[in-house]
Design a protein around this motif. Structure first.
Motif, PDB file in Angstrom:
ATOM      1  N   PRO A  44     -49.085 -18.825 -12.534  1.00 50.79           N
ATOM      2  CA  PRO A  44     -49.928 -19.396 -13.601  1.00 50.79           C
ATOM      3  C   PRO A  44     -49.123 -19.872 -14.806  1.00 50.79           C
ATOM      4  N   ARG A  45     -48.038 -19.146 -15.144  1.00 46.41           N
ATOM      5  CA  ARG A  45     -47.213 -19.572 -16.277  1.00 46.41           C
ATOM      6  C   ARG A  45     -46.547 -20.904 -15.993  1.00 46.41           C
ATOM      7  N   LEU A  46     -46.021 -21.079 -14.777  1.00 45.08           N
ATOM      8  CA  LEU A  46     -45.432 -22.364 -14.416  1.00 45.08           C
ATOM      9  C   LEU A  46     -46.493 -23.464 -14.386  1.00 45.08           C
ATOM     10  N   ALA A  47     -47.692 -23.128 -13.935  1.00 48.57           N
ATOM     11  CA  ALA A  47     -48.773 -24.116 -13.894  1.00 48.57           C
ATOM     12  C   ALA A  47     -49.108 -24.607 -15.301  1.00 48.57           C
ATOM     13  N   LEU A  48     -49.180 -23.676 -16.258  1.00 50.22           N
ATOM     14  CA  LEU A  48     -49.446 -24.075 -17.645  1.00 50.22           C
ATOM     15  C   LEU A  48     -48.328 -24.970 -18.163  1.00 50.22           C
ATOM     16  N   LEU A  49     -47.087 -24.648 -17.791  1.00 46.01           N
ATOM     17  CA  LEU A  49     -45.960 -25.499 -18.195  1.00 46.01           C
ATOM     18  C   LEU A  49     -46.086 -26.884 -17.571  1.00 46.01           C
ATOM     19  N   GLN A  50     -46.526 -26.945 -16.313  1.00 40.54           N
ATOM     20  CA  GLN A  50     -46.743 -28.247 -15.666  1.00 40.54           C
ATOM     21  C   GLN A  50     -47.761 -29.076 -16.447  1.00 40.54           C
ATOM     22  N   PHE A  51     -48.888 -28.465 -16.779  1.00 37.95           N
ATOM     23  CA  PHE A  51     -49.920 -29.177 -17.534  1.00 37.95           C
ATOM     24  C   PHE A  51     -49.370 -29.682 -18.866  1.00 37.95           C
ATOM     25  N   ALA A  52     -48.668 -28.819 -19.589  1.00 38.38           N
ATOM     26  CA  ALA A  52     -48.180 -29.185 -20.916  1.00 38.38           C
ATOM     27  C   ALA A  52     -47.166 -30.320 -20.842  1.00 38.38           C
ATOM     28  N   MET A  53     -46.200 -30.202 -19.924  1.00 38.42           N
ATOM     29  CA  MET A  53     -45.162 -31.226 -19.831  1.00 38.42           C
ATOM     30  C   MET A  53     -45.737 -32.573 -19.415  1.00 38.42           C
TER      31      MET A  53
END
Length: 324
Positions: A209-218
């Motif tokens: 989930p943390r990587l997913a949030l980073l994907q969305f943000a980037m």
């Protein structure tokens, strides 16, 4: 033996694609015939140095942010290529993907460059899959928000109105669907993290989930930066509307499989904004946008790729024989 339903589905997709190409060709020809090319040259000549400088700065920020896709993908795939080299590979692949297509540019160049770093084929494909997913989940988020709030309302003569896809209500509905898909992706990352799925001989897993949030943000930020680069050349149109139109044009470009979306990007902009901005001004602005975001980075990427080819030592592991 192929199931009749599968054959029907393939034919339906081919027919839909043919209809799409016909519509795109019609828009391109109609736009080309209506443009005053002398006025286009005047628009380009009148661009200020400050406008060009801001656009180039935003372009640099966008490419720098995009390299974060591959840096995050390194955590997901588990390879150990140094960060500066990962960033160089990412920027080069991005520039080539924009100009010659994702399959050859984004995937092909990554395969070549990561293989020279000794990364196995399995890990390279996970990097590619992660970067593609990052790009499109961010797209779903930012496009979903802009479409759902009605940022862009197609003009009355928009060609797709006849198919029910050219109204403001249709775009708002598409926005809601995109947001739902983005949310579903995050839920899948949260619920299924750690599970490995096997599809046709390939295996994959959702990121944390943390990587997913980073994907969305980037990716959402990167799509916004792309739109802002274009908006520098269209000050008479609001930034949000230009960003939303860039998002629409990006899908049309992906569907058309035309290198760099030549003609398709311009046709979508003229169809969506031609009632507000003269076609010659739109084409001039988009030519400047292409020069800043496509052509100049491509020249730099070509030089960077040549340097990597000369500087990298041949790897004993190639994608044709690597496993995992």
């Amino acid at each position: 033996m192929t199931h009749p339903r599968h054959r029907w589905w393939r034919r339906a997709k081919r027919a839909a694609f043919a209809v799409f190409l016909c519509i795109a060709a019609y828009l391109i020809v109609r736009a080309a015939l209506s443009i005053d090319w002398q006025e286009v040259r005047k628009v380009l000549a009148d661009l200020s140095a400050s406008t060009i400088a801001i656009a180039l700065g935003l372009t640099a920020l966008s490419y720098l942010l995009y390299t974060g896709y591959d840096v995050a993908a390194r955590t997901y795939a588990g390879h150990h290529v140094p960060t500066p080299r990962v960033m160089a590979i990412s920027a080069i692949a991005y520039a080539f993907a924009l100009n010659i297509g994702a399959a050859v540019g984004g995937a092909g160049f990554r395969l070549r460059m990561y293989a020279r770093e000794g990364v196995t084929l399995g890990r390279i494909t996970r990097v590619i899959g992660f970067c593609v997913a990052t790009n499109w989940v961010g797209y779903m988020l930012i496009a979903g928000v802009l479409f759902a709030i009605g940022t862009v309302v197609p003009p009355p003569d928009f060609p797709l109105r006849a198919f029910g896809l050219g109204s403001g209500a249709a775009l708002r509905a598409i926005g809601v669907v995109l947001l739902a898909c983005a949310f579903a992706y995050f839920v899948a990352c949260h619920v299924t993290h750690g599970r490995v799925y096997h599809v046709r001989g390939h295996h994959f897993r959702f990121p944390t989930p943390r990587l997913a949030l980073l994907q969305f943000a980037m990716a959402a930020t990167n799509w916004t930066l792309i739109g802002l680069v274009c908006a520098q050349f269209l000050p008479q149109v609001g930034d949000a509307q230009v960003i939303a139109t860039v998002l629409l044009a990006s899908v049309a470009t992906a569907l058309a499989h035309v290198p760099a979306g030549i003609g398709v990007l311009e046709a979508v902009f003229i169809a969506m904004l031609g009632h507000r901005v003269p076609p010659a001004h739109l084409v001039g602005a988009l030519l400047a946008f292409r020069a800043c975001y496509y052509l100049l980075p491509l020249l730099i990427a070509a030089a960077g790729y040549a340097w990597l080819e000369l500087a990298s030592r041949p790897s004993s592991t190639s994608p044709s024989v690597a496993k995992q």
